[in-house]
Design an enzyme around this catalytic site. Sequence first.
Site, PDB file in Angstrom:
ATOM      1  CG  LEU A  17      -1.907  -1.213   1.254  1.00 53.38           C
ATOM      2  CD1 LEU A  17      -2.980  -1.002   2.310  1.00 53.38           C
ATOM      3  CD2 LEU A  17      -2.568  -1.481  -0.094  1.00 53.38           C
ATOM      4  CG  LEU A  55       7.726   1.816  12.344  1.00 53.10           C
ATOM      5  CD1 LEU A  55       6.534   0.989  11.856  1.00 53.10           C
ATOM      6  CD2 LEU A  55       7.369   3.295  12.426  1.00 53.10           C
ATOM      7  N   GLY A  75       3.338   1.535   7.978  1.00 50.34           N
ATOM      8  CA  GLY A  75       4.390   0.601   8.387  1.00 50.34           C
ATOM      9  C   GLY A  75       3.979  -0.296   9.547  1.00 50.34           C
ATOM     10  N   GLY A  76       4.625  -1.431   9.646  1.00 49.57           N
ATOM     11  CA  GLY A  76       4.416  -2.342  10.766  1.00 49.57           C
ATOM     12  C   GLY A  76       4.000  -3.720  10.302  1.00 49.57           C
ATOM     13  CB  SER A 114      -6.814  -4.087  10.131  1.00 46.87           C
ATOM     14  OG  SER A 114      -7.342  -5.265   9.554  1.00 46.87           O
ATOM     15  CG  HIS A 116      -8.560  -8.740  10.002  1.00 48.14           C
ATOM     16  ND1 HIS A 116      -9.284  -9.887   9.800  1.00 48.14           N
ATOM     17  CD2 HIS A 116      -7.933  -8.468   8.820  1.00 48.14           C
ATOM     18  CE1 HIS A 116      -9.108 -10.317   8.553  1.00 48.14           C
ATOM     19  NE2 HIS A 116      -8.291  -9.467   7.938  1.00 48.14           N
ATOM     20  CE1 TYR A 139      -2.151  -6.129  11.014  1.00 45.90           C
ATOM     21  CE2 TYR A 139      -4.196  -7.319  10.615  1.00 45.90           C
ATOM     22  CZ  TYR A 139      -3.328  -6.277  10.305  1.00 45.90           C
ATOM     23  OH  TYR A 139      -3.637  -5.402   9.301  1.00 45.90           O
ATOM     24  NE  ARG A 177     -12.800 -11.562   5.517  1.00 42.61           N
ATOM     25  CZ  ARG A 177     -11.953 -10.539   5.534  1.00 42.61           C
ATOM     26  NH1 ARG A 177     -11.095 -10.336   4.551  1.00 42.61           N
ATOM     27  NH2 ARG A 177     -11.950  -9.705   6.564  1.00 42.61           N
TER      28      ARG A 177
HETATM   29  P1  NAI Z   1       3.070  -4.664   3.727  1.00 49.03           P
HETATM   30  O1  NAI Z   1       3.521  -5.756   4.611  1.00 49.03           O
HETATM   31  O2  NAI Z   1       3.227  -4.823   2.243  1.00 49.03           O
HETATM   32  O3  NAI Z   1       3.753  -3.290   4.175  1.00 49.03           O
HETATM   33  C1  NAI Z   1       4.074  -3.016   5.497  1.00 49.03           C
HETATM   34  C2  NAI Z   1       5.487  -2.421   5.516  1.00 49.03           C
HETATM   35  O4  NAI Z   1       5.851  -2.143   6.871  1.00 49.03           O
HETATM   36  C3  NAI Z   1       6.534  -3.374   4.936  1.00 49.03           C
HETATM   37  O5  NAI Z   1       7.218  -2.753   3.855  1.00 49.03           O
HETATM   38  C4  NAI Z   1       7.470  -3.640   6.106  1.00 49.03           C
HETATM   39  O6  NAI Z   1       8.833  -3.728   5.718  1.00 49.03           O
HETATM   40  C5  NAI Z   1       7.218  -2.443   7.003  1.00 49.03           C
HETATM   41  N1  NAI Z   1       7.538  -2.751   8.408  1.00 49.03           N
HETATM   42  C6  NAI Z   1       7.203  -3.870   9.099  1.00 49.03           C
HETATM   43  N2  NAI Z   1       7.714  -3.812  10.341  1.00 49.03           N
HETATM   44  C7  NAI Z   1       8.371  -2.630  10.436  1.00 49.03           C
HETATM   45  C8  NAI Z   1       9.123  -2.014  11.459  1.00 49.03           C
HETATM   46  N3  NAI Z   1       9.312  -2.593  12.659  1.00 49.03           N
HETATM   47  N4  NAI Z   1       9.671  -0.807  11.205  1.00 49.03           N
HETATM   48  C9  NAI Z   1       9.496  -0.204   9.998  1.00 49.03           C
HETATM   49  N5  NAI Z   1       8.807  -0.745   8.980  1.00 49.03           N
HETATM   50  C10 NAI Z   1       8.248  -1.950   9.197  1.00 49.03           C
HETATM   51  O7  NAI Z   1       1.530  -4.407   4.076  1.00 49.03           O
HETATM   52  P2  NAI Z   1       0.447  -3.578   3.244  1.00 49.03           P
HETATM   53  O8  NAI Z   1      -0.492  -4.535   2.633  1.00 49.03           O
HETATM   54  O9  NAI Z   1       1.101  -2.548   2.406  1.00 49.03           O
HETATM   55  O10 NAI Z   1      -0.339  -2.865   4.435  1.00 49.03           O
HETATM   56  C11 NAI Z   1      -0.027  -1.539   4.867  1.00 49.03           C
HETATM   57  C12 NAI Z   1      -0.786  -1.275   6.146  1.00 49.03           C
HETATM   58  O11 NAI Z   1      -2.191  -1.420   5.922  1.00 49.03           O
HETATM   59  C13 NAI Z   1      -0.432  -2.248   7.271  1.00 49.03           C
HETATM   60  O12 NAI Z   1      -0.390  -1.518   8.481  1.00 49.03           O
HETATM   61  C14 NAI Z   1      -1.580  -3.231   7.287  1.00 49.03           C
HETATM   62  O13 NAI Z   1      -1.789  -3.763   8.590  1.00 49.03           O
HETATM   63  C15 NAI Z   1      -2.744  -2.344   6.843  1.00 49.03           C
HETATM   64  N6  NAI Z   1      -3.797  -3.118   6.178  1.00 49.03           N
HETATM   65  C16 NAI Z   1      -3.626  -3.578   4.906  1.00 49.03           C
HETATM   66  C17 NAI Z   1      -4.624  -4.283   4.273  1.00 49.03           C
HETATM   67  C18 NAI Z   1      -4.497  -4.731   2.840  1.00 49.03           C
HETATM   68  O14 NAI Z   1      -5.512  -5.167   2.260  1.00 49.03           O
HETATM   69  N7  NAI Z   1      -3.312  -4.636   2.226  1.00 49.03           N
HETATM   70  C19 NAI Z   1      -5.889  -4.606   4.969  1.00 49.03           C
HETATM   71  C20 NAI Z   1      -5.966  -4.071   6.299  1.00 49.03           C
HETATM   72  C21 NAI Z   1      -4.966  -3.329   6.866  1.00 49.03           C
END
Ligand code: NAI
Length: 276
Positions: A17, A55, A75-76, A114, A116, A139, A177
Amino acid sequence: MAQMIQRLLITGAAGRLGTLLREGLKPYAKSIRLSDIDALTEPARDGEEFLRCDLADHEAVSHMVEGVSTIVHMGGAAYEQYFEPILRGNLIGIYNLYDAALAHGVKRIVLASSNHVTGFYGTDEVVSTDMAARPDSLYAASKSFAEMVSSFYFHRHGIETVCVRIGTCISRPKSQRCLATWLSHADFVELIRCALQADNVGHLVVYGVSNNPRKWWRDEAAERLGYHPKDSAADYADQIAPLSQNDAHNLWQGGQVLGRDYRCGGKVPQDWKPDK
Ligand code: NAI
């Protein structure tokens, strides 16, 4: 017309994202600071800078936030898994982010929460943001914590936050879903833009979902931001396999996440059966 953001920070910029937002938010910010614990897939270009940051590292997060007025926090840990990365990225990380935001005068944060957070409501229920959280995983509990921390920092310190309970943000719906939860890429970017530019958001929790007739969430709050989703999962319904009657995951809104076990690193154990 909304003002350009002087310097916008996007965390999680190497993620799925974050990568979308890097492109999508470009027209609305004079410069963008990108941050992630991992390297970017494409290096920083004109108008961008990259700061690698964990983070969980308080000092590094302070450095990351210094000089920005607005943050989009992606992030996270982004799914159920062992507790350690959730603790570091989502619990310690969210405290570090808000502590740094306070220290450096950040005015607004748009936070990736989220769907969730309410994953333990049934698929036969309609949920709104004023109903109690029912996280379906550690999570999701960490996302609920982030919503609470951001509420505290608004009511105590005036930092505005829009918490976006993101649905399933993928290029096209792939399961039954998703007919309820899908958020198209274009609608996602538009929702984040609205959350950045709307006036006086205070502390707001919204669901991030496209215009799906089957959606489970009432989202008046998103409408208040001026968000009017254009895409609909219904357009893909005939390409999606029907529900299996025996699929236990269909009982709750959280779907398959409910069967995942953090003790197995977020995998669904072979012998898992629902309690409901
Ligand atoms: P992703 O896993 O592709 O991106 C998350 C990024 O956070 C990764 O690049 C990772 O390296 C970074 N990260 C993880 N731990 C870290 C730390 N300790 N310090 C710094 N950076 C860290 O996930 P995505 O799909 O891009 O999701 C982005 C956000 O949206 C997340 O917070 C996720 O929980 C939330 N989300 C996403 C959904 C989706 O459909 N993609 C659905 C619901 C929530």
